[in-house]
Structure formats: structure tokens, C-alpha cells
Scaffold this active site. Sequence first.
Site, PDB file in Angstrom:
ATOM      1  CG  ASN A   1     -31.815 -53.017   3.035  1.00  8.79           C
ATOM      2  OD1 ASN A   1     -31.128 -53.673   2.261  1.00  8.79           O
ATOM      3  ND2 ASN A   1     -33.130 -53.007   3.001  1.00  8.79           N
TER       4      ASN A   1
ATOM      5  CB  ALA B   1     -41.134 -56.634   0.018  1.00  8.07           C
TER       6      ALA B   1
ATOM      7  N   GLY C   1     -36.504 -59.930  -0.119  1.00  6.47           N
ATOM      8  CA  GLY C   1     -35.807 -59.032  -1.039  1.00  6.47           C
ATOM      9  C   GLY C   1     -34.298 -59.103  -0.984  1.00  6.47           C
ATOM     10  CB  THR C   2     -31.769 -60.695   0.456  1.00  8.74           C
ATOM     11  OG1 THR C   2     -30.375 -60.953   0.381  1.00  8.74           O
ATOM     12  CG2 THR C   2     -32.477 -61.822   1.170  1.00  8.74           C
TER      13      THR C   2
ATOM     14  CG  HIS D   1     -24.131 -55.738   5.069  1.00  7.21           C
ATOM     15  ND1 HIS D   1     -24.788 -56.216   3.955  1.00  7.21           N
ATOM     16  CD2 HIS D   1     -23.430 -56.799   5.551  1.00  7.21           C
ATOM     17  CE1 HIS D   1     -24.509 -57.499   3.786  1.00  7.21           C
ATOM     18  NE2 HIS D   1     -23.693 -57.876   4.736  1.00  7.21           N
TER      19      HIS D   1
ATOM     20  NE  ARG E   1     -25.770 -47.060  -1.087  1.00  2.42           N
ATOM     21  CZ  ARG E   1     -25.552 -48.260  -0.584  1.00  2.42           C
ATOM     22  NH1 ARG E   1     -24.320 -48.735  -0.549  1.00  2.42           N
ATOM     23  NH2 ARG E   1     -26.542 -48.998  -0.124  1.00  2.42           N
TER      24      ARG E   1
ATOM     25  CD  GLU F   1     -35.093 -61.402  -9.618  1.00 13.45           C
ATOM     26  OE1 GLU F   1     -35.373 -61.402 -10.818  1.00 13.45           O
ATOM     27  OE2 GLU F   1     -34.219 -60.653  -9.110  1.00 13.45           O
TER      28      GLU F   1
ATOM     29  CG  ASP G   1     -32.724 -48.331   3.841  1.00 15.12           C
ATOM     30  OD1 ASP G   1     -33.360 -48.650   4.864  1.00 15.12           O
ATOM     31  OD2 ASP G   1     -32.813 -48.987   2.774  1.00 15.12           O
TER      32      ASP G   1
ATOM     33  CB  CYS H   1     -12.036 -42.347  13.540  1.00 10.57           C
ATOM     34  SG  CYS H   1     -10.281 -42.055  13.271  1.00 10.57           S
TER      35      CYS H   1
HETATM   36  P1  NAD Z   1     -29.345 -57.312  -4.218  1.00 10.18           P
HETATM   37  O1  NAD Z   1     -29.272 -55.967  -4.869  1.00 10.18           O
HETATM   38  O2  NAD Z   1     -28.296 -58.293  -4.490  1.00 10.18           O
HETATM   39  O3  NAD Z   1     -30.738 -58.014  -4.589  1.00 10.18           O
HETATM   40  C1  NAD Z   1     -31.944 -57.358  -4.469  1.00 10.18           C
HETATM   41  C2  NAD Z   1     -33.053 -58.389  -4.400  1.00 10.18           C
HETATM   42  O4  NAD Z   1     -34.250 -57.695  -4.197  1.00 10.18           O
HETATM   43  C3  NAD Z   1     -33.217 -59.220  -5.667  1.00 10.18           C
HETATM   44  O5  NAD Z   1     -33.288 -60.565  -5.311  1.00 10.18           O
HETATM   45  C4  NAD Z   1     -34.565 -58.741  -6.235  1.00 10.18           C
HETATM   46  O6  NAD Z   1     -35.300 -59.784  -6.829  1.00 10.18           O
HETATM   47  C5  NAD Z   1     -35.255 -58.275  -4.987  1.00 10.18           C
HETATM   48  N1  NAD Z   1     -36.293 -57.264  -5.192  1.00 10.18           N
HETATM   49  C6  NAD Z   1     -36.377 -56.285  -6.135  1.00 10.18           C
HETATM   50  N2  NAD Z   1     -37.512 -55.565  -5.975  1.00 10.18           N
HETATM   51  C7  NAD Z   1     -38.149 -56.101  -4.901  1.00 10.18           C
HETATM   52  C8  NAD Z   1     -39.372 -55.795  -4.230  1.00 10.18           C
HETATM   53  N3  NAD Z   1     -40.171 -54.803  -4.636  1.00 10.18           N
HETATM   54  N4  NAD Z   1     -39.720 -56.566  -3.166  1.00 10.18           N
HETATM   55  C9  NAD Z   1     -38.935 -57.585  -2.740  1.00 10.18           C
HETATM   56  N5  NAD Z   1     -37.774 -57.906  -3.345  1.00 10.18           N
HETATM   57  C10 NAD Z   1     -37.389 -57.169  -4.396  1.00 10.18           C
HETATM   58  O7  NAD Z   1     -29.478 -57.006  -2.666  1.00 10.18           O
HETATM   59  P2  NAD Z   1     -29.017 -57.823  -1.395  1.00 10.18           P
HETATM   60  O8  NAD Z   1     -29.278 -59.277  -1.572  1.00 10.18           O
HETATM   61  O9  NAD Z   1     -29.598 -57.107  -0.249  1.00 10.18           O
HETATM   62  O10 NAD Z   1     -27.424 -57.722  -1.313  1.00 10.18           O
HETATM   63  C11 NAD Z   1     -26.633 -56.746  -1.852  1.00 10.18           C
HETATM   64  C12 NAD Z   1     -25.964 -55.806  -0.866  1.00 10.18           C
HETATM   65  O11 NAD Z   1     -26.430 -54.530  -1.252  1.00 10.18           O
HETATM   66  C13 NAD Z   1     -26.305 -55.890   0.573  1.00 10.18           C
HETATM   67  O12 NAD Z   1     -25.105 -55.873   1.261  1.00 10.18           O
HETATM   68  C14 NAD Z   1     -27.037 -54.592   0.905  1.00 10.18           C
HETATM   69  O13 NAD Z   1     -26.523 -54.060   2.105  1.00 10.18           O
HETATM   70  C15 NAD Z   1     -26.628 -53.669  -0.181  1.00 10.18           C
HETATM   71  N6  NAD Z   1     -27.630 -52.654  -0.586  1.00 10.18           N
HETATM   72  C16 NAD Z   1     -28.389 -51.999   0.339  1.00 10.18           C
HETATM   73  C17 NAD Z   1     -29.337 -51.068  -0.061  1.00 10.18           C
HETATM   74  C18 NAD Z   1     -30.129 -50.341   1.004  1.00 10.18           C
HETATM   75  O14 NAD Z   1     -29.633 -50.121   2.096  1.00 10.18           O
HETATM   76  N7  NAD Z   1     -31.393 -49.995   0.715  1.00 10.18           N
HETATM   77  C19 NAD Z   1     -29.520 -50.812  -1.417  1.00 10.18           C
HETATM   78  C20 NAD Z   1     -28.729 -51.491  -2.354  1.00 10.18           C
HETATM   79  C21 NAD Z   1     -27.800 -52.427  -1.919  1.00 10.18           C
HETATM   80 ZN    ZN Z   2      -9.822 -40.943  15.294  1.00  5.41          ZN
END
Ligand code: NAD
Ligand code: ZN
Length: 234
Positions: free
Chosen positions: A95, A223, A180-181, A112, A62, A207, A97, A120
Site C-alpha cells: 500500500n 482483515a 488483503g492481497t 510500492h 488518491r 476470498e 497510503d 524528481c
Molecule cells: P488488489 O486490489 O489486487 O486486491 C485486493 C484484495 O483485498 C483482494 O484479494 C480482496 O479480496 C481483498 N480484500 C477486500 N476487502 C478486504 C478486507 N476488508 N479485508 C481483507 N482483504 C480484503 O490489491 P493488491 O493485491 O494489494 O495489489 C494491487 C496493487 O494495488 C498493489 O500494488 C497496491 O499497492 C495497490 N493499491 C494500493 C492501495 C492503497 O495504498 N491503499 C489501494 C489500491 C491499490
Molecule cells: Zn531534479
Amino acid sequence: MPAIAPDDQVFVLTGAGVSAESGIPTFRGVNGLWRNYRIEEVASPRAWHRDPRLVWEFYSMRRQVASAARPNPAHLALAKLEKKLQQRLFLCTQNVDNLHELAGSRQVVHMHGELFKSRCDACSRAPFHDTSTYDPPAGIPRCECGGRIRPHICWFGETPFELDRIFGALNECTVFMAVGTSGVVEPAASFVAHVAGRARTIYVGPEEPANASSFTECHLGKAGEVLPDLLGAF
Ligand code: NAD
Ligand code: ZN
């Protein structure tokens, strides 16, 4: 889309979807890079105790993916919004990142954790910046205290960071926007229900999320395509 008023307080919650157009896969997307891993086998305290090398392999991958990614127009639009609203914007991301920061956002709450930080697992040494990648079968990095160095990530079963500040901001906000969640990961999925009835609630993504019924406005689209116009009108 009505503009926001000078006394509006805006809370923005972002999820994996906001970084999808930057090439960082979401967990649930069909093209999810993480499909080779069962997430609970690499992102839980149990996984860490059972197989820390596998956990580091996953987070090393990652880190590599995220370090090649650049902010997209959605991150840039949110950074621009911060310049305009300053303290009236509270940006909370699920996120791990650093694309919001790379886009120029200065106040970002990472509920998160952060991919480029480690800590540690035994002592209270503060989390520190860390871009290292650990490829098995190399050993797990150790702290001076003898504990093991782990990613600074909130794993399944752990408590998210900064919940006091987050709920303080939720209590004050008059506009709540989720971007985007998928609306299934708690407690973030319930933020909208916490403010519903007293704040405008807006969702942006391609969606409907699982908690769509709690939003008063839903803007379907990517987004990076929707946010620049939507936030430009703010
Ligand atoms: P999720 O993977 O459950 O859902 C992703 C959502 O993003 C979906 O609803 C989808 O429709 C939407 N999506 C896809 N493409 C998009 C776009 N171009 N624009 C806007 N929306 C778009 O993610 P979540 O709800 O954030 O939860 C899952 C967990 O995954 C979280 O805890 C998160 O921290 C972690 N995660 C983080 C990253 C990162 O840091 N970039 C990547 C993957 C997962
Ligand atoms: Zn330590």
C-alpha cells in the site's frame, strides 16, 4: 491458531484489502474508485511521458481519498503486534497510503512507494514529503534542476523498493502472513512460494487469493474483523 514461539520471525505482507475498511478502494474490487481510470494509463512510465497531467490528476485524487482515511482495527492490530514482537516483526506493505504509520507502526517497508512523497524524475534529489494536489490544467511541478516532480510510487514496469531487505527478511522468517492481497501483482505474489515449505504461511482476506495453494492456513474474512483475534493469540 497456535501462538508464535519466542524465536519466531514474523513477516507480514499487506495489500489494498487491509485499507478497504478504512474507505480506500482496492484496485480490483467492484466498488473500486479507480474504475474511471485504466490503471496502466495512469500508473506507468509510459503514462507519465504521454500525459503527466492525467497521472497527477489520478494521484491527486488518491491523495485526497487517503488523507480522509483513518486506520481500522487491522492496522491497529498490526501496530500492537510490532510493540510485542519489535524486531521479530517485518511489516512489508504494497500500500502507498500511510495508515499503518497512523495506527502506530514504526517500521514499515513500502515496497510500492508512498502516496505522500514525491521525487524528481531527472535528478537524484531524495524523495520528500508532499501532500499537494495538482488539478489540471495547472502545470506539472518542476524541480530546481528542471526535471518534473512525480509521485514516489513504483509504477507498472518499475522495480519495487527495498527488495534486498525484503528478501533478507523472507529468508529469515518462520511465519509468513499475507493480508488483503489478491496474489497477482509480482513480485509480492511470489513471496509466499519463496518461503513455502520452511515457514508457516497464513492468508487473511474475504476470498481466496490467486496463489491460495501456496498457503497452509487461510482465514476467510475481513482483515479488520479477523486480525485483532488472530494476532491477539500470537
Ligand atoms: P488488489 O486490489 O489486487 O486486491 C485486493 C484484495 O483485498 C483482494 O484479494 C480482496 O479480496 C481483498 N480484500 C477486500 N476487502 C478486504 C478486507 N476488508 N479485508 C481483507 N482483504 C480484503 O490489491 P493488491 O493485491 O494489494 O495489489 C494491487 C496493487 O494495488 C498493489 O500494488 C497496491 O499497492 C495497490 N493499491 C494500493 C492501495 C492503497 O495504498 N491503499 C489501494 C489500491 C491499490
Ligand atoms: Zn531534479
